[in-house]
Design a protein around this motif. Structure first.
Motif, PDB file in Angstrom:
ATOM      1  N   HIS A 190      32.724  44.536  42.815  1.00  0.00           N
ATOM      2  CA  HIS A 190      33.021  43.654  43.941  1.00  0.00           C
ATOM      3  C   HIS A 190      31.821  43.581  44.886  1.00  0.00           C
ATOM      4  CE1 HIS A 190      35.277  42.286  47.578  1.00  0.00           C
ATOM      5  NE2 HIS A 190      35.929  41.590  46.676  1.00  0.00           N
ATOM      6  N   ALA A 191      31.174  44.733  45.105  1.00  0.00           N
ATOM      7  CA  ALA A 191      30.010  44.782  45.994  1.00  0.00           C
ATOM      8  C   ALA A 191      28.829  43.994  45.434  1.00  0.00           C
ATOM      9  CB  ALA A 191      29.598  46.238  46.229  1.00  0.00           C
ATOM     10  N   MET A 192      28.807  43.815  44.117  1.00  0.00           N
ATOM     11  CA  MET A 192      27.742  43.028  43.480  1.00  0.00           C
ATOM     12  C   MET A 192      28.029  41.527  43.519  1.00  0.00           C
ATOM     13  SD  MET A 192      27.327  45.538  40.164  1.00  0.00           S
ATOM     14  CE  MET A 192      26.102  44.589  39.281  1.00  0.00           C
ATOM     15  N   GLY A 193      29.195  41.156  44.059  1.00  0.00           N
ATOM     16  CA  GLY A 193      29.561  39.751  44.120  1.00  0.00           C
ATOM     17  C   GLY A 193      30.255  39.235  42.881  1.00  0.00           C
ATOM     18  N   VAL A 194      30.645  40.132  41.972  1.00  0.00           N
ATOM     19  CA  VAL A 194      31.306  39.727  40.732  1.00  0.00           C
ATOM     20  C   VAL A 194      32.791  39.465  41.005  1.00  0.00           C
ATOM     21  CG1 VAL A 194      31.899  40.429  38.376  1.00  0.00           C
ATOM     22  CG2 VAL A 194      29.685  41.075  39.366  1.00  0.00           C
ATOM     23  N   GLU A 195      33.308  38.383  40.458  1.00  0.00           N
ATOM     24  CA  GLU A 195      34.733  38.075  40.560  1.00  0.00           C
ATOM     25  C   GLU A 195      35.454  38.826  39.440  1.00  0.00           C
ATOM     26  OE1 GLU A 195      34.854  33.811  40.409  1.00  0.00           O
ATOM     27  OE2 GLU A 195      33.780  33.601  42.304  1.00  0.00           O
ATOM     28  N   VAL A 196      36.491  39.595  39.806  1.00  0.00           N
ATOM     29  CA  VAL A 196      37.097  40.540  38.867  1.00  0.00           C
ATOM     30  C   VAL A 196      38.568  40.215  38.620  1.00  0.00           C
ATOM     31  CG1 VAL A 196      37.579  42.960  38.370  1.00  0.00           C
ATOM     32  CG2 VAL A 196      35.538  42.342  39.681  1.00  0.00           C
ATOM     33  N   CYS A 197      38.917  40.094  37.342  1.00  0.00           N
ATOM     34  CA  CYS A 197      40.314  40.078  36.886  1.00  0.00           C
ATOM     35  C   CYS A 197      40.579  41.410  36.203  1.00  0.00           C
ATOM     36  CB  CYS A 197      40.562  38.978  35.866  1.00  0.00           C
ATOM     37  SG  CYS A 197      40.081  37.324  36.327  1.00  0.00           S
ATOM     38  N   MET A 198      41.826  41.841  36.208  1.00  0.00           N
ATOM     39  CA  MET A 198      42.184  43.073  35.507  1.00  0.00           C
ATOM     40  C   MET A 198      43.496  42.890  34.742  1.00  0.00           C
ATOM     41  SD  MET A 198      41.396  46.114  38.293  1.00  0.00           S
ATOM     42  CE  MET A 198      41.624  47.425  37.072  1.00  0.00           C
ATOM     43  N   VAL A 199      43.581  43.558  33.609  1.00  0.00           N
ATOM     44  CA  VAL A 199      44.847  43.758  32.902  1.00  0.00           C
ATOM     45  C   VAL A 199      44.926  45.237  32.552  1.00  0.00           C
ATOM     46  CG1 VAL A 199      46.136  43.341  30.766  1.00  0.00           C
ATOM     47  CG2 VAL A 199      45.100  41.418  31.984  1.00  0.00           C
ATOM     48  N   ILE A 200      46.030  45.859  32.906  1.00  0.00           N
ATOM     49  CA  ILE A 200      46.229  47.290  32.648  1.00  0.00           C
ATOM     50  C   ILE A 200      47.433  47.446  31.729  1.00  0.00           C
ATOM     51  CG2 ILE A 200      46.590  49.562  33.691  1.00  0.00           C
ATOM     52  CD1 ILE A 200      45.628  48.324  36.367  1.00  0.00           C
ATOM     53  N   GLY A 201      47.277  48.223  30.678  1.00  0.00           N
ATOM     54  CA  GLY A 201      48.388  48.483  29.769  1.00  0.00           C
ATOM     55  C   GLY A 201      49.474  49.326  30.427  1.00  0.00           C
ATOM     56  N   GLY A 202      50.522  49.595  29.679  1.00  0.00           N
ATOM     57  CA  GLY A 202      51.629  50.366  30.233  1.00  0.00           C
ATOM     58  C   GLY A 202      51.955  51.619  29.445  1.00  0.00           C
ATOM     59  N   GLY A 203      51.060  51.993  28.520  1.00  0.00           N
ATOM     60  CA  GLY A 203      51.354  53.092  27.598  1.00  0.00           C
ATOM     61  C   GLY A 203      51.522  54.454  28.246  1.00  0.00           C
ATOM     62  N   ASN A 204      51.061  54.610  29.484  1.00  0.00           N
ATOM     63  CA  ASN A 204      51.264  55.882  30.184  1.00  0.00           C
ATOM     64  C   ASN A 204      52.692  56.043  30.673  1.00  0.00           C
ATOM     65  OD1 ASN A 204      50.611  53.682  31.937  1.00  0.00           O
ATOM     66  ND2 ASN A 204      50.421  55.125  33.629  1.00  0.00           N
ATOM     67  N   ILE A 205      53.436  54.933  30.709  1.00  0.00           N
ATOM     68  CA  ILE A 205      54.822  54.970  31.178  1.00  0.00           C
ATOM     69  C   ILE A 205      55.790  54.653  30.044  1.00  0.00           C
ATOM     70  CG2 ILE A 205      56.488  53.922  32.776  1.00  0.00           C
ATOM     71  CD1 ILE A 205      54.061  53.360  34.634  1.00  0.00           C
TER      72      ILE A 205
END
Length: 242
Positions: free
Chosen positions: A46-61
């Motif tokens: 974010h500090a580098m000015g990059v636009e960030v999307c995320m997808v996180i799995g659910g396998g820990n739950i």
């Protein structure tokens, strides 16, 4: 951004991590210090000015496929897995906002009290305003993994690459944890990944990335230079491309 700051290779990226990456050394659930450590890596982008999307799995739950293997009806098990991804997304949102980064959790399954429904144009606008968008609940459909969801959303958001954070520093021809002679690829093609069953992502995700010429960068979440270093071309990683 200072003149000395590294120049990112991409301006909009999808970060895909597994739910297990948030467990830390625990065998189950969320490990808040680990969630915070991943959030700080996103903060670096974010500090580098990059636009960030995320997808996180659910396998820990909860993992739908393993649930169905134990006798649960597959569709029900997959929906439970989708809800697990929403829990992880909310945890990551909390960690990012503690770092003063505006974040939106966007769910493929409407649940207005806790997050936004998925509307593509609205999500693009969030990215343009430099908000981190965490896409939860997969595609909203059973039988599709979060790998496929990440690739789908990356294409819809016009991301320039998918960064897949793992426990190893790239793609190997066999499991480096069990085979000390495993060979790491610097680059590998989509077709090689499919033909050699290299376990980068599931076949649907790889085919979707290939059809849209979307590169996949596989790196270690524990990389010395962090995610921002990998984005700047430092350290070890594997690039999956044409």
């Amino acid at each position: 951004m200072s003149d000395a700051a590294p120049t990112p290779a991409y301006s909009r990226v999808m970060l895909k991590i597994s739910g297990e990456a948030l467990m830390g050394d625990q065998g189950f659930g969320l490990h808040p210090p680990t969630v915070e450590r991943v959030a700080k890596q996103v903060q670096g982008l974010h500090a580098m000015g990059v636009e960030v999307c995320m997808v996180i799995g659910g396998g820990n739950i909860f993992r739908g496929l393993s649930g169905s293997a134990q006798g649960m009806e597959r569709t029900t098990a997959d929906y439970m897995g989708m809800l697990a991804t929403v829990m992880n997304a909310l945890a990551m949102q909390s960690a990012l906002e503690a770092l003063k980064i505006n974040t939106r959790v966007i769910s493929a399954i409407p649940m207005d009290q806790v997050c936004e429904p998925y509307i593509r144009r609205r999500a693009v606008r969030h990215l343009e305003k430099k908000r981190v968008c965490i896409f939860a609940a997969g595609t909203g459909n059973p039988y599709f993994t979060t790998d496929t969801a990440a690739t789908l959303r990356a294409n819809e958001m016009k991301c320039e690459a998918i960064f897949k954070g793992t426990q190893v520093d790239g793609v190997y021809d066999s499991d480096p944890k069990t085979n000390p002679d495993a060979v790491r690829y610097d680059t590998v093609t989509y077709d090689e990944v499919l033909a050699k069953n290299l376990k980068v992502m599931d076949a649907s995700a790889i085919a979707l990335a290939r059809d849209n010429k979307l590169p996949i960068i596989v790196f270690s979440l524990g990389a010395p230079d962090g995610l921002s270093g990998v984005l700047s071309g430092k350290g070890k990683f594997t690039k999956v491309t044409q």
